[in-house]
Design a protein around this motif. Structure first.
Motif, mmCIF file in Angstrom:
data_model
loop_
_atom_site.group_PDB
_atom_site.id
_atom_site.type_symbol
_atom_site.label_atom_id
_atom_site.label_comp_id
_atom_site.label_asym_id
_atom_site.label_seq_id
_atom_site.Cartn_x
_atom_site.Cartn_y
_atom_site.Cartn_z
ATOM 1 N N MET A 1 44.567 38.360 80.172
ATOM 2 C CA MET A 1 45.160 39.545 79.766
ATOM 3 C C MET A 1 44.327 40.550 79.268
ATOM 4 O O MET A 1 44.467 41.744 79.559
ATOM 5 N N SER A 2 43.160 40.008 78.624
ATOM 6 C CA SER A 2 42.294 40.984 78.054
ATOM 7 C C SER A 2 41.641 41.818 79.166
ATOM 8 O O SER A 2 41.096 42.910 78.955
ATOM 9 N N GLU A 3 41.609 41.342 80.407
ATOM 10 C CA GLU A 3 41.070 42.084 81.517
ATOM 11 C C GLU A 3 41.787 43.263 81.840
ATOM 12 O O GLU A 3 41.298 44.472 82.447
ATOM 13 N N ASP A 4 43.108 43.536 81.448
ATOM 14 C CA ASP A 4 43.827 44.683 81.701
ATOM 15 C C ASP A 4 43.536 45.576 80.707
ATOM 16 O O ASP A 4 43.979 46.965 80.601
ATOM 17 N N LYS A 5 42.980 44.983 79.549
ATOM 18 C CA LYS A 5 42.614 45.978 78.233
ATOM 19 C C LYS A 5 41.447 46.912 78.695
ATOM 20 O O LYS A 5 40.650 46.215 79.136
ATOM 21 N N LYS A 6 41.471 48.109 78.134
ATOM 22 C CA LYS A 6 40.417 49.232 78.366
ATOM 23 C C LYS A 6 39.550 48.868 77.201
ATOM 24 O O LYS A 6 40.071 48.721 76.084
ATOM 25 N N LYS A 7 38.217 49.114 77.477
ATOM 26 C CA LYS A 7 37.272 48.923 76.397
ATOM 27 C C LYS A 7 36.866 50.284 75.791
ATOM 28 O O LYS A 7 36.126 50.928 76.604
ATOM 29 N N LEU A 8 37.008 50.242 74.585
ATOM 30 C CA LEU A 8 36.595 51.633 73.768
ATOM 31 C C LEU A 8 35.271 51.341 73.048
ATOM 32 O O LEU A 8 35.628 50.268 71.938
ATOM 33 N N LEU A 9 34.324 52.049 73.090
ATOM 34 C CA LEU A 9 33.135 52.045 72.199
ATOM 35 C C LEU A 9 33.259 53.180 71.191
ATOM 36 O O LEU A 9 33.077 54.390 71.713
ATOM 37 N N MET A 10 33.170 52.803 70.005
ATOM 38 C CA MET A 10 33.257 53.898 68.940
ATOM 39 C C MET A 10 31.836 54.107 68.456
ATOM 40 O O MET A 10 31.268 52.998 67.636
ATOM 41 N N ILE A 11 31.079 55.401 68.334
ATOM 42 C CA ILE A 11 29.690 55.127 67.906
ATOM 43 C C ILE A 11 29.956 56.522 66.663
ATOM 44 O O ILE A 11 30.267 57.350 66.592
ATOM 45 N N GLU A 12 29.994 55.379 65.404
ATOM 46 C CA GLU A 12 30.232 56.370 64.250
ATOM 47 C C GLU A 12 29.785 55.686 63.043
ATOM 48 O O GLU A 12 29.675 54.296 62.873
ATOM 49 N N ASP A 13 28.818 56.448 62.265
ATOM 50 C CA ASP A 13 28.270 55.717 61.156
ATOM 51 C C ASP A 13 29.177 55.632 59.754
ATOM 52 O O ASP A 13 28.869 54.924 59.034
ATOM 53 N N ASP A 14 30.289 56.118 59.839
ATOM 54 C CA ASP A 14 31.220 56.038 58.816
ATOM 55 C C ASP A 14 31.845 54.617 58.853
ATOM 56 O O ASP A 14 32.962 54.410 59.855
ATOM 57 N N SER A 15 31.752 53.610 57.925
ATOM 58 C CA SER A 15 32.434 52.541 58.097
ATOM 59 C C SER A 15 33.846 52.478 58.004
ATOM 60 O O SER A 15 34.519 51.738 58.361
ATOM 61 N N PHE A 16 34.263 53.344 56.871
ATOM 62 C CA PHE A 16 35.686 53.385 56.772
ATOM 63 C C PHE A 16 36.426 54.062 57.822
ATOM 64 O O PHE A 16 37.559 53.300 58.192
ATOM 65 N N LEU A 17 35.924 54.885 58.561
ATOM 66 C CA LEU A 17 36.491 55.497 59.717
ATOM 67 C C LEU A 17 36.700 54.360 60.806
ATOM 68 O O LEU A 17 37.635 53.997 61.467
ATOM 69 N N ARG A 18 35.438 53.536 60.962
ATOM 70 C CA ARG A 18 35.627 52.508 62.095
ATOM 71 C C ARG A 18 36.557 51.263 61.711
ATOM 72 O O ARG A 18 37.274 50.928 62.658
ATOM 73 N N LYS A 19 36.616 51.004 60.480
ATOM 74 C CA LYS A 19 37.786 50.039 60.173
ATOM 75 C C LYS A 19 39.232 50.520 60.498
ATOM 76 O O LYS A 19 39.898 49.819 61.127
ATOM 77 N N LEU A 20 39.492 51.899 60.247
ATOM 78 C CA LEU A 20 40.825 52.194 60.504
ATOM 79 C C LEU A 20 41.073 52.426 62.043
ATOM 80 O O LEU A 20 42.059 52.109 62.516
ATOM 81 N N TYR A 21 39.757 52.914 62.677
ATOM 82 C CA TYR A 21 40.208 53.125 64.116
ATOM 83 C C TYR A 21 40.235 51.791 64.933
ATOM 84 O O TYR A 21 40.851 51.534 65.708
ATOM 85 N N ARG A 22 39.380 50.712 64.321
ATOM 86 C CA ARG A 22 39.469 49.524 64.907
ATOM 87 C C ARG A 22 40.738 48.848 64.966
ATOM 88 O O ARG A 22 41.490 48.621 65.847
ATOM 89 N N ASP A 23 41.339 48.872 63.738
ATOM 90 C CA ASP A 23 42.669 48.096 63.438
ATOM 91 C C ASP A 23 43.797 49.081 64.338
ATOM 92 O O ASP A 23 44.411 48.392 64.919
ATOM 93 N N ARG A 24 43.621 50.507 64.404
ATOM 94 C CA ARG A 24 44.630 51.168 64.965
ATOM 95 C C ARG A 24 44.355 51.074 66.642
ATOM 96 O O ARG A 24 45.465 51.123 67.360
ATOM 97 N N PHE A 25 43.321 51.105 67.044
ATOM 98 C CA PHE A 25 43.189 50.999 68.506
ATOM 99 C C PHE A 25 43.502 49.418 68.915
ATOM 100 O O PHE A 25 44.081 49.442 70.107
ATOM 101 N N LYS A 26 43.000 48.427 68.259
ATOM 102 C CA LYS A 26 43.644 47.165 68.576
ATOM 103 C C LYS A 26 45.080 47.315 68.563
ATOM 104 O O LYS A 26 45.548 46.645 69.547
ATOM 105 N N LYS A 27 45.853 47.677 67.834
ATOM 106 C CA LYS A 27 47.160 47.724 67.996
ATOM 107 C C LYS A 27 47.728 48.545 68.916
ATOM 108 O O LYS A 27 48.724 48.075 69.548
ATOM 109 N N GLU A 28 46.934 49.525 69.491
ATOM 110 C CA GLU A 28 47.207 50.377 70.696
ATOM 111 C C GLU A 28 47.066 49.685 72.131
ATOM 112 O O GLU A 28 47.199 49.921 73.102
ATOM 113 N N GLY A 29 46.222 48.280 71.690
ATOM 114 C CA GLY A 29 46.057 47.502 73.052
ATOM 115 C C GLY A 29 44.616 47.601 73.555
ATOM 116 O O GLY A 29 44.579 47.205 74.713
ATOM 117 N N PHE A 30 43.892 48.260 72.881
ATOM 118 C CA PHE A 30 42.278 48.258 73.221
ATOM 119 C C PHE A 30 41.591 47.243 72.888
ATOM 120 O O PHE A 30 41.579 46.639 71.817
#
Lengths: 126, 234
Positions: A1-30
């Motif tokens: 199943m994970s093979e269908d998922k697209k892989k997104l790399l976020m390069i960002e030094d703000d840990s709070f923004l990474r956390k929020l984007y991690r949660d939300r992009f995972k929810k979006e299926g990435f």
């Protein structure tokens, strides 16, 4: 199943923004992967060959534009689309981003998370 | 502008860095407000809305500061484009009609019958100037009194004269203080407590960089103030 998922790399030094984007992009299926500096970002691009990169510009060790120039010079990774997501919104910054080979340029103050997702999906469809 | 008056690059970068935590804060609050991670009660929604409005105010302040630093840093790179001031004013005034009404105020543009020649200036920045003057004229009205703002332009021999007249409480400060960087008059603090006092300062930089002049006069024999600026015809 994970093979269908697209892989997104976020390069960002703000840990709070990474956390929020991690949660939300995972929810979006990435598959979400991340780096906190330009240098780590370059390594991850080569190791993980993401489908798309979300890149900040003001980063420790190596800045976003420098990273972009580096990867666009290497045929192994040059076709990976890179979307810049930054606070730098002046015309010359946007021009520099485009010159460096960014696929798209988003200014944080002007976008919401939903706009970022939409852009990522659009870029992946191209 | 002299070179020793210019803003150091590190300061501009520092301001950009301040924007980041504010963006992150906005993203978190918008995520909560969207209820995608859980339902909120009415009070919680109201509090988050208040937080978002304050974030918006903070972003406005920072954007003003960025514009100031940018003008000081890059004053010499000022663009000189042909701008049809009349069309620009018409569109800005139209955009402010709703805001004026909400502030118990009216705004009109006394469009000249004859076409006015274009001026030479930086389009984006002169738009900021007109926008700022219109917004001030609407906001700085006398409490309890219906506001009236009139905008007009007039063609002179070698320049175009812009005028914006209001019926507010006028300007009590002496001389050109209101054009100073970070200057906040009493009325300004009351009306717009989150402003940082750079709107007129930037306006002066923009108009003077275009070779024009900006000034104000309290209205004779009636309430209010009129701001003027001139720009050279192209």
């Amino acid at each position: 199943m994970s093979e269908d998922k697209k892989k997104l790399l976020m390069i960002e030094d703000d840990s709070f923004l990474r956390k929020l984007y991690r949660d939300r992009f995972k929810k979006e299926g990435f598959l979400f992967t991340e780096a906190i500096s330009g240098e780590e970002g370059v390594n991850k691009i080569y190791q993980e060959l993401p489908d798309v990169v979300l890149l900040n510009v003001l980063l420790p060790v190596k800045g976003g534009f420098e990273l972009l120039r580096e990867i666009k010079d290497d045929s192994k990774v040059k076709d990976i689309p890179v979307i810049i997501l930054t606070n730098l919104g002046q015309e010359e910054d946007i021009e520099e981003g485009k010159e460096c080979g960014a696929t798209s340029y988003l200014v944080k103050a002007n976008v919401k998370f939903s706009d970022v997702v939409e852009k990522v999906k659009e870029v992946l469809e191209e | 502008m002299t070179s020793n008056n210019r803003t150091p690059r590190y300061l501009t970068m520092a301001v950009h860095q301040i924007k980041n935590p504010i963006y992150v804060l906005r993203e978190y609050i918008e995520t909560l407000s969207s209820e995608e991670i859980g339902e909120l009660n009415a009070k919680q929604k109201e509090y988050l809305q208040a937080a978002l409005e304050n974030i918006k105010n903070t972003e406005d302040v920072i954007n003003d500061l960025v514009e100031t630093l940018r003008m000081e840093e890059k004053g010499e790179e000022f663009k000189k484009e042909e701008v049809n001031l009349g069309e620009m004013i018409e569109s800005i005034v139209q955009g402010y009609k709703f805001f004026a009404k909400a502030n118990n105020s009216n705004i009109v543009f006394n469009k000249p019958e004859e076409k006015v020649s274009p001026v030479l200036t930086d389009r984006k920045r002169i738009k900021y100037v007109v926008d700022n003057l219109v917004s001030n004229a609407i906001q700085y009205k006398e409490r309890g009194k219906e506001g009236m703002v009139e905008v007009s332009i007039e063609e002179k021999e070698s320049e175009v004269l812009f005028k914006i007249k209001d019926n507010g409480s006028g300007i009590k400060e002496e001389g050109d203080k209101v054009f100073s960087r970070f200057y906040r008059g009493k009325k300004g603090i009351e009306t717009s407590p989150t402003g940082i006092g750079v709107g007129l300062y930037i306006s002066k930089l923009v108009v003077e960089s275009s070779g024009g002049k900006i000034w104000y006069e309290n209205n004779e024999g009636e309430d209010g103030v009129t701001f003027y600026f001139t720009l050279l015809k192209s």
